[in-house]
Design a protein around this motif. Structure first.
Motif, PDB file in Angstrom:
ATOM      1  N   UNK A  68       0.812  -1.214   0.000  1.00 46.22           N
ATOM      2  CA  UNK A  68       0.000   0.000   0.000  1.00 46.22           C
ATOM      3  C   UNK A  68       0.855   1.278   0.000  1.00 46.22           C
ATOM      4  N   UNK A  69       1.948   1.345   0.795  1.00 41.42           N
ATOM      5  CA  UNK A  69       2.802   2.539   0.693  1.00 41.42           C
ATOM      6  C   UNK A  69       3.364   2.766  -0.709  1.00 41.42           C
ATOM      7  N   UNK A  70       3.725   1.698  -1.417  1.00 38.84           N
ATOM      8  CA  UNK A  70       4.232   1.854  -2.785  1.00 38.84           C
ATOM      9  C   UNK A  70       3.134   2.374  -3.697  1.00 38.84           C
ATOM     10  N   UNK A  71       1.939   1.811  -3.583  1.00 41.51           N
ATOM     11  CA  UNK A  71       0.817   2.273  -4.404  1.00 41.51           C
ATOM     12  C   UNK A  71       0.512   3.744  -4.113  1.00 41.51           C
ATOM     13  N   UNK A  72       0.564   4.116  -2.832  1.00 39.75           N
ATOM     14  CA  UNK A  72       0.317   5.507  -2.463  1.00 39.75           C
ATOM     15  C   UNK A  72       1.350   6.430  -3.095  1.00 39.75           C
ATOM     16  N   UNK A  73       2.612   6.030  -3.102  1.00 39.31           N
ATOM     17  CA  UNK A  73       3.652   6.869  -3.686  1.00 39.31           C
ATOM     18  C   UNK A  73       3.448   7.026  -5.193  1.00 39.31           C
ATOM     19  N   UNK A  74       3.064   5.938  -5.855  1.00 42.61           N
ATOM     20  CA  UNK A  74       2.815   6.030  -7.297  1.00 42.61           C
ATOM     21  C   UNK A  74       1.596   6.919  -7.565  1.00 42.61           C
ATOM     22  N   UNK A  75       0.530   6.746  -6.764  1.00 42.36           N
ATOM     23  CA  UNK A  75      -0.672   7.568  -6.939  1.00 42.36           C
ATOM     24  C   UNK A  75      -0.372   9.041  -6.704  1.00 42.36           C
ATOM     25  N   UNK A  76       0.430   9.335  -5.682  1.00 45.68           N
ATOM     26  CA  UNK A  76       0.798  10.731  -5.411  1.00 45.68           C
ATOM     27  C   UNK A  76       1.584  11.322  -6.586  1.00 45.68           C
ATOM     28  N   UNK A  77       2.534  10.559  -7.116  1.00 46.87           N
ATOM     29  CA  UNK A  77       3.271  11.020  -8.286  1.00 46.87           C
ATOM     30  C   UNK A  77       2.364  11.211  -9.482  1.00 46.87           C
ATOM     31  N   UNK A  78       1.350  10.342  -9.612  1.00 44.14           N
ATOM     32  CA  UNK A  78       0.394  10.466 -10.711  1.00 44.14           C
ATOM     33  C   UNK A  78      -0.408  11.762 -10.607  1.00 44.14           C
ATOM     34  N   UNK A  79      -0.863  12.091  -9.407  1.00 41.13           N
ATOM     35  CA  UNK A  79      -1.631  13.323  -9.212  1.00 41.13           C
ATOM     36  C   UNK A  79      -0.763  14.548  -9.502  1.00 41.13           C
ATOM     37  N   UNK A  80       0.481  14.534  -9.022  1.00 39.41           N
ATOM     38  CA  UNK A  80       1.384  15.660  -9.283  1.00 39.41           C
ATOM     39  C   UNK A  80       1.612  15.818 -10.784  1.00 39.41           C
ATOM     40  N   UNK A  81       1.833  14.707 -11.479  1.00 39.41           N
ATOM     41  CA  UNK A  81       2.020  14.773 -12.924  1.00 39.41           C
ATOM     42  C   UNK A  81       0.808  15.381 -13.621  1.00 39.41           C
ATOM     43  N   UNK A  82      -0.387  14.952 -13.195  1.00 39.80           N
ATOM     44  CA  UNK A  82      -1.615  15.443 -13.831  1.00 39.80           C
ATOM     45  C   UNK A  82      -1.818  16.933 -13.591  1.00 39.80           C
ATOM     46  N   UNK A  83      -1.799  17.324 -12.318  1.00 40.46           N
ATOM     47  CA  UNK A  83      -2.232  18.674 -11.957  1.00 40.46           C
ATOM     48  C   UNK A  83      -1.131  19.723 -12.130  1.00 40.46           C
ATOM     49  N   UNK A  84       0.121  19.340 -11.943  1.00 45.19           N
ATOM     50  CA  UNK A  84       1.204  20.324 -11.985  1.00 45.19           C
ATOM     51  C   UNK A  84       1.811  20.449 -13.377  1.00 45.19           C
ATOM     52  N   UNK A  85       1.921  19.335 -14.091  1.00 42.88           N
ATOM     53  CA  UNK A  85       2.612  19.363 -15.372  1.00 42.88           C
ATOM     54  C   UNK A  85       1.654  19.225 -16.562  1.00 42.88           C
ATOM     55  N   UNK A  86       0.882  18.143 -16.581  1.00 39.07           N
ATOM     56  CA  UNK A  86       0.129  17.819 -17.784  1.00 39.07           C
ATOM     57  C   UNK A  86      -1.099  18.702 -17.981  1.00 39.07           C
ATOM     58  N   UNK A  87      -1.837  19.007 -16.919  1.00 34.50           N
ATOM     59  CA  UNK A  87      -3.026  19.826 -17.086  1.00 34.50           C
ATOM     60  C   UNK A  87      -2.699  21.237 -17.579  1.00 34.50           C
ATOM     61  N   UNK A  88      -1.726  21.944 -16.978  1.00 33.74           N
ATOM     62  CA  UNK A  88      -1.371  23.256 -17.544  1.00 33.74           C
ATOM     63  C   UNK A  88      -0.905  23.164 -18.987  1.00 33.74           C
ATOM     64  N   UNK A  89      -0.118  22.136 -19.310  1.00 27.09           N
ATOM     65  CA  UNK A  89       0.350  21.985 -20.690  1.00 27.09           C
ATOM     66  C   UNK A  89      -0.823  21.755 -21.641  1.00 27.09           C
TER      67      UNK A  89
END
Length: 321
Positions: A60-81
């Motif tokens: 579960x900690x590994x899944x949480x880390x991947x999910x957190x990275x996924x959200x950061x990628x979506x909202x910080x990088x990909x959505x503005x682009x």
């Protein structure tokens, strides 16, 4: 008093408009999100492998880390682009969708070829290392590899979402994209968390439950989970090929080349003869076959040209599906 009532009436009208806008954003996000089904199913199907081989307490900690990275990628990088592209270069949407459809077709076809013609996996790199002597390093490598590959799928998801949003202004588009991104992330990684822990739940029930029926249920869960994971892999691969082919055909039509889409439509109508479900099935089947053929063509290009270039630029390669 009349002025106060008029003000309250105006406030109520504004609130209604705002509420309607929120409803529009939510509805648009859900409609657009449904178009990403193939990518999302594949994401949910392949993510459990990133925790394979680790202690249950680390899953579960590994899944949480991947999910957190996924959200950061979506909202910080990909959505503005994606929003900047929509505002200043909307003509890029369809070529990028074709590129994404080609990527999905490549991934799906590669999985099928790998099953039909298996080959040895080469490990020892940052993505595939099986060095159990350093589990902390292995976990870091797995998480980074998962987030890197997830970024590619996320880029495709965001472009699909953007191409299916029909909202009047920038802020409503941003709200719908953000809502869809969060919902998709929660759905994918919530499902993954349930999937990877179900065998532990079944094992616990089979060993600790008081009732024989409950212990039998636990044993059934343990036996069923490998079949579920295999079914998810099959469904995810089929969905990738179907969505990849469909994206390519529809994007070509949007760019002015209507022949493939019109030909498939005529075939579906001829076979379906008014049966909407059969027409859809024919269309989806042809899109799937087309995606597979495109993927077969792209496999040597991806493995012999793109992968080495990517590795030389970024010091490794994304975790293969």
């Amino acid at each position: 008093m009349s002025g106060l009532l008029a003000l309250l009436d105006d406030v109520a009208a504004i609130a209604k408009v705002a509420a309607a806008s929120i409803d529009d954003i939510g509805a648009a996000a859900m409609r657009a999100g449904s178009k990403t089904a193939g990518v999302v199913i594949d994401d949910a199907a392949v993510t459990p492998k990133y925790v394979h081989g680790f202690e249950p307490a680390r899953e579960l900690p590994i899944i949480w880390r991947i999910a957190r990275g996924s959200v950061i990628n979506k909202l910080v990088f990909l959505m503005p682009a994606a929003l900047l592209m929509s505002a200043f270069a909307p003509w890029l949407v369809w070529p990028l969708l074709i590129l994404g459809g080609c990527y999905l077709s490549f991934e799906g076809a590669e999985k099928i070829v790998h099953v039909l013609m298996p080959h040895d996996e080469h490990s020892g790199g940052p993505d595939g290392s099986h060095d159990v002597q350093d589990p902390t390093h292995l976990e870091e490598a797995k998480v980074k590899g998962a987030i890197k590959t997830d970024f590619i799928l996320l880029a495709e998801i965001m472009v699909i979402l953007l191409s299916n949003l029909d909202l009047p202004n920038f802020w409503m588009q941003a709200g719908a994209l953000a809502m869809a991104a969060v919902v998709i992330t929660a759905a994918v990684y919530g499902a993954v968390a349930v999937i990877v822990k179900m065998d532990d739940v079944g094992l616990w029930l089979s060993q600790n439950a008081n009732l024989g029926m409950t212990r039998a249920l636990g044993r059934g869960i343990v036996r069923f989970m490998p079949w579920l994971l295999k079914a998810l892999t099959i469904v995810g691969t089929a969905a990738m090929l179907w969505v990849g082919g469909s994206i390519i055909v529809h994007s070509l039509a949007e760019m002015g080349w209507h022949l493939p889409e019109e030909t498939i439509h005529h075939w579906a109508v001829a076979v379906g003869k008014g049966n909407a479900a059969l027409e859809w099935a024919v269309t989806a089947g042809v899109d799937l076959v087309l995606g597979f053929l495109v993927g077969l063509v792209l496999i040597p290009i991806g493995t012999k040209i793109v992968a080495p270039i990517y590795g030389s630029l970024f010091g490794g390669k994304a975790e293969a599906h």
